[in-house]
Design an enzyme around this catalytic site. Structure first.
Site, PDB file in Angstrom:
ATOM      1  N   ILE A 110       0.832  -1.210   0.000  1.00 22.61           N
ATOM      2  CA  ILE A 110       0.000   0.000   0.000  1.00 22.61           C
ATOM      3  C   ILE A 110       0.867   1.261   0.000  1.00 22.61           C
ATOM      4  O   ILE A 110       0.580   2.235  -0.695  1.00 22.61           O
ATOM      5  CB  ILE A 110      -0.951  -0.005   1.223  1.00 22.61           C
ATOM      6  CG1 ILE A 110      -1.901  -1.213   1.166  1.00 22.61           C
ATOM      7  CG2 ILE A 110      -1.756   1.300   1.306  1.00 22.61           C
ATOM      8  CD1 ILE A 110      -2.734  -1.441   2.427  1.00 22.61           C
ATOM      9  N   TYR A 150      -1.254  -7.178  17.286  1.00 15.15           N
ATOM     10  CA  TYR A 150      -1.467  -6.481  16.010  1.00 15.15           C
ATOM     11  C   TYR A 150      -2.739  -5.624  16.068  1.00 15.15           C
ATOM     12  O   TYR A 150      -2.705  -4.427  15.770  1.00 15.15           O
ATOM     13  CB  TYR A 150      -1.551  -7.484  14.849  1.00 15.15           C
ATOM     14  CG  TYR A 150      -1.824  -6.807  13.518  1.00 15.15           C
ATOM     15  CD1 TYR A 150      -0.819  -6.110  12.857  1.00 15.15           C
ATOM     16  CD2 TYR A 150      -3.098  -6.833  12.934  1.00 15.15           C
ATOM     17  CE1 TYR A 150      -1.063  -5.469  11.647  1.00 15.15           C
ATOM     18  CE2 TYR A 150      -3.349  -6.202  11.721  1.00 15.15           C
ATOM     19  CZ  TYR A 150      -2.328  -5.522  11.086  1.00 15.15           C
ATOM     20  OH  TYR A 150      -2.584  -4.871   9.888  1.00 15.15           O
TER      21      TYR A 150
HETATM   22  N1  LIG Z   1      -2.548  -5.530   3.304  1.00 14.34           N
HETATM   23  C1  LIG Z   1      -3.607  -5.595   4.081  1.00 14.34           C
HETATM   24  O1  LIG Z   1      -4.491  -6.440   3.904  1.00 14.34           O
HETATM   25  C2  LIG Z   1      -3.773  -4.608   5.197  1.00 14.34           C
HETATM   26  C3  LIG Z   1      -4.991  -4.573   5.866  1.00 14.34           C
HETATM   27  C4  LIG Z   1      -5.166  -3.661   6.904  1.00 14.34           C
HETATM   28  C5  LIG Z   1      -4.144  -2.804   7.237  1.00 14.34           C
HETATM   29  N2  LIG Z   1      -2.955  -2.855   6.574  1.00 14.34           N
HETATM   30  C6  LIG Z   1      -1.890  -1.934   6.994  1.00 14.34           C
HETATM   31  O2  LIG Z   1      -1.435  -1.201   5.881  1.00 14.34           O
HETATM   32  C7  LIG Z   1      -0.042  -0.903   6.038  1.00 14.34           C
HETATM   33  C8  LIG Z   1       0.718  -1.364   4.821  1.00 14.34           C
HETATM   34  O3  LIG Z   1       0.528  -2.761   4.691  1.00 14.34           O
HETATM   35  P1  LIG Z   1       1.044  -3.563   3.419  1.00 14.34           P
HETATM   36  O4  LIG Z   1       0.187  -4.741   3.324  1.00 14.34           O
HETATM   37  O5  LIG Z   1       1.152  -2.652   2.251  1.00 14.34           O
HETATM   38  O6  LIG Z   1       2.515  -4.001   3.902  1.00 14.34           O
HETATM   39  P2  LIG Z   1       3.709  -4.674   3.070  1.00 14.34           P
HETATM   40  O7  LIG Z   1       3.290  -5.018   1.684  1.00 14.34           O
HETATM   41  O8  LIG Z   1       4.277  -5.724   3.928  1.00 14.34           O
HETATM   42  O9  LIG Z   1       4.768  -3.457   2.962  1.00 14.34           O
HETATM   43  C9  LIG Z   1       5.311  -2.944   4.126  1.00 14.34           C
HETATM   44  C10 LIG Z   1       6.314  -1.880   3.793  1.00 14.34           C
HETATM   45  O10 LIG Z   1       6.891  -1.437   5.021  1.00 14.34           O
HETATM   46  C11 LIG Z   1       8.301  -1.615   4.993  1.00 14.34           C
HETATM   47  N3  LIG Z   1       8.770  -2.001   6.308  1.00 14.34           N
HETATM   48  C12 LIG Z   1       8.436  -3.102   7.013  1.00 14.34           C
HETATM   49  N4  LIG Z   1       9.084  -3.104   8.184  1.00 14.34           N
HETATM   50  C13 LIG Z   1       9.811  -1.990   8.237  1.00 14.34           C
HETATM   51  C14 LIG Z   1      10.699  -1.418   9.184  1.00 14.34           C
HETATM   52  N5  LIG Z   1      10.987  -2.052  10.307  1.00 14.34           N
HETATM   53  N6  LIG Z   1      11.274  -0.243   8.923  1.00 14.34           N
HETATM   54  C15 LIG Z   1      11.041   0.380   7.748  1.00 14.34           C
HETATM   55  N7  LIG Z   1      10.234  -0.096   6.796  1.00 14.34           N
HETATM   56  C16 LIG Z   1       9.625  -1.263   7.035  1.00 14.34           C
HETATM   57  C17 LIG Z   1       8.513  -2.735   3.989  1.00 14.34           C
HETATM   58  O11 LIG Z   1       9.850  -2.668   3.519  1.00 14.34           O
HETATM   59  P3  LIG Z   1      10.521  -3.901   2.722  1.00 14.34           P
HETATM   60  O12 LIG Z   1      10.046  -3.738   1.317  1.00 14.34           O
HETATM   61  O13 LIG Z   1      11.965  -3.679   2.886  1.00 14.34           O
HETATM   62  O14 LIG Z   1      10.018  -5.160   3.368  1.00 14.34           O
HETATM   63  C18 LIG Z   1       7.465  -2.388   2.941  1.00 14.34           C
HETATM   64  O15 LIG Z   1       7.907  -1.339   2.118  1.00 14.34           O
HETATM   65  C19 LIG Z   1       0.395  -1.609   7.313  1.00 14.34           C
HETATM   66  O16 LIG Z   1       0.392  -0.679   8.355  1.00 14.34           O
HETATM   67  C20 LIG Z   1      -0.662  -2.662   7.534  1.00 14.34           C
HETATM   68  O17 LIG Z   1      -0.812  -3.003   8.877  1.00 14.34           O
HETATM   69  C21 LIG Z   1      -2.752  -3.736   5.562  1.00 14.34           C
END
Ligand SMILES: NC(=O)c1ccc[n+]([C@@H]2O[C@H](COP(=O)([O-])OP(=O)(O)OC[C@H]3O[C@@H](n4cnc5c(N)ncnc54)[C@H](OP(=O)(O)O)[C@@H]3O)[C@@H](O)[C@H]2O)c1
Length: 333
Positions: A80, A218
């Site tokens: 996202i 979480y």
């Molecule tokens: N996807 C869903 O279904 C969903 C639903 C509800 C809420 N959310 C929320 O939406 C947000 C984004 O989710 P997503 O699904 O897009 O996540 P994602 O695809 O796992 O991407 C996470 C991003 O954060 C970076 N990251 C992770 N740990 C980090 C750290 N310690 N320091 C700096 N950067 C870090 C990752 O870097 P790397 O590329 O290096 O790994 C990646 O760029 C999150 O807060 C999640 O909880 C997601």
């Protein structure tokens, strides 16, 4: 009185009379309940049209003049965050990219500059490290007019009971999911207050409206982000600052693949880019939303479920995921 109740027909008449007044009382309660529910449904439909339909008709706003020149996205090299950065760049905003992998950051920055002709600034920081990183971040971004802060970075874990969780993992989760959004907001708010404009978006999650057994930490961190956004919205609205709580359901990214199955995007599980496009259109329109209207339907259903039913179902689903993951791990051994 004794005579009256001794006679069956008089007693019967009395009961019927009482019953009629009870029925009337029930009818009034029923009417109030039905009116309340009908009003809620009509209000829900109106909100859905207002939040998801109207912005499309109004066209693309000028985010630079409304909020400021730069947008900052945390956790922006995937999912996202990456799509949100692309979407903001498509509105002509310069982007500050903060994430932990330098090579991925460089690639994202080059792609954004080439595709949208904007400026970028990259900052490599691992948010799991806690307090140590923030002086450096503050230094790196101090000259930039930050119009929009997207507190996107967040990590998930496989369902686990708290007593089985690794201690370091707990601190990392809280540092990434809670500390990052709080401190980043603290860093950018003074300049937003001074200018009288700006927006902060917190990536919470739809699951935060109910506790989730075995994903307790979480969901608790996501509820924190939702409450933080709601309180800050109230605190800063009269200073020209918008704070939004975004609460998606499943989006097809690494996070939503925690059960081991690769989610392919569909109507209810959008791709990150479709989600980001829809969510950004709601900025400035509503301060608390799932950001994507099929998610809003799911959200209403979850909200209507009794908490006990939700807890029971979530526990069963999370136990099944846990068993599946353990079986997969044993197979690999
Ligand atoms: N996807 C869903 O279904 C969903 C639903 C509800 C809420 N959310 C929320 O939406 C947000 C984004 O989710 P997503 O699904 O897009 O996540 P994602 O695809 O796992 O991407 C996470 C991003 O954060 C970076 N990251 C992770 N740990 C980090 C750290 N310690 N320091 C700096 N950067 C870090 C990752 O870097 P790397 O590329 O290096 O790994 C990646 O760029 C999150 O807060 C999640 O909880 C997601």
């Amino acid at each position: 009185m004794a005579v009256a109740v001794d006679k069956f027909d008089l007693l019967f008449d009395e009961i019927v009379r009482q019953f009629t007044s009870f029925s009337e009382a029930f009818a009034i309660v029923g009417a109030i309940y039905t009116t309340h529910k009908t009003f809620n449904i009509i209000h829900g439909c109106y909100r859905a049209i207002y939040v998801y339909g109207a912005p499309r008709l109004r066209g693309r706003p000028n985010l630079v003049s409304r909020y400021g020149r730069w947008a900052l996205v945390t956790g922006c090299t995937d999912g996202i965050g990456k799509s949100y950065a692309q979407e903001l760049a498509s509105y002509g905003m310069n982007i500050i990219l903060i994430s932990r992998s330098s090579d991925k950051l460089l690639k994202c920055s080059e792609d954004l500059e080439r595709q949208f002709g904007i400026e970028t600034l990259t900052v490599t920081a691992d948010f799991s490290q806690g307090r140590a990183i923030y002086t450096m971040i503050e230094q790196e971004i101090k000259d930039k007019e930050i119009g929009i802060l997207v507190n996107n970075v967040g990590v998930m874990y496989y369902p686990e009971n708290l007593h089985e969780m690794n201690m370091d993992r707990i601190f990392q989760l809280i540092n990434v999911n809670v500390t990052a959004a709080t401190v980043m907001s603290r860093i950018v708010l003074p300049q937003m207050v001074e200018r009288g404009s700006g927006a902060i978006v917190n990536l919470s999650a739809a699951t935060s409206i109910r506790p989730s057994p075995q994903l307790a930490v979480y969901t608790a961190t996501k509820t924190y982000l939702d409450y933080l956004a709601q309180a800050l919205q109230y605190e800063y609205a009269d200073k020209g600052i918008t704070v939004q709580s975004l609460m998606p359901c499943f989006v097809a990214t690494k996070t939503s693949q925690y059960g081991g199955d690769v989610q392919s995007p569909g109507y209810f599980i959008p791709s990150a880019s479709l989600y980001a496009k829809s969510a950004l259109q709601t900025l400035g329109v509503t301060s608390r939303t799932t950001g994507y209207w099929p998610h809003q339907l799911q959200f209403y259903i979850v909200e209507m479920l009794p908490k006990s039913v939700w807890l029971w179902c979530t526990n069963i689903v999370n136990s099944a995921i846990k068993r599946k993951i353990k079986a997969g791990q044993q197979k690999k051994k």
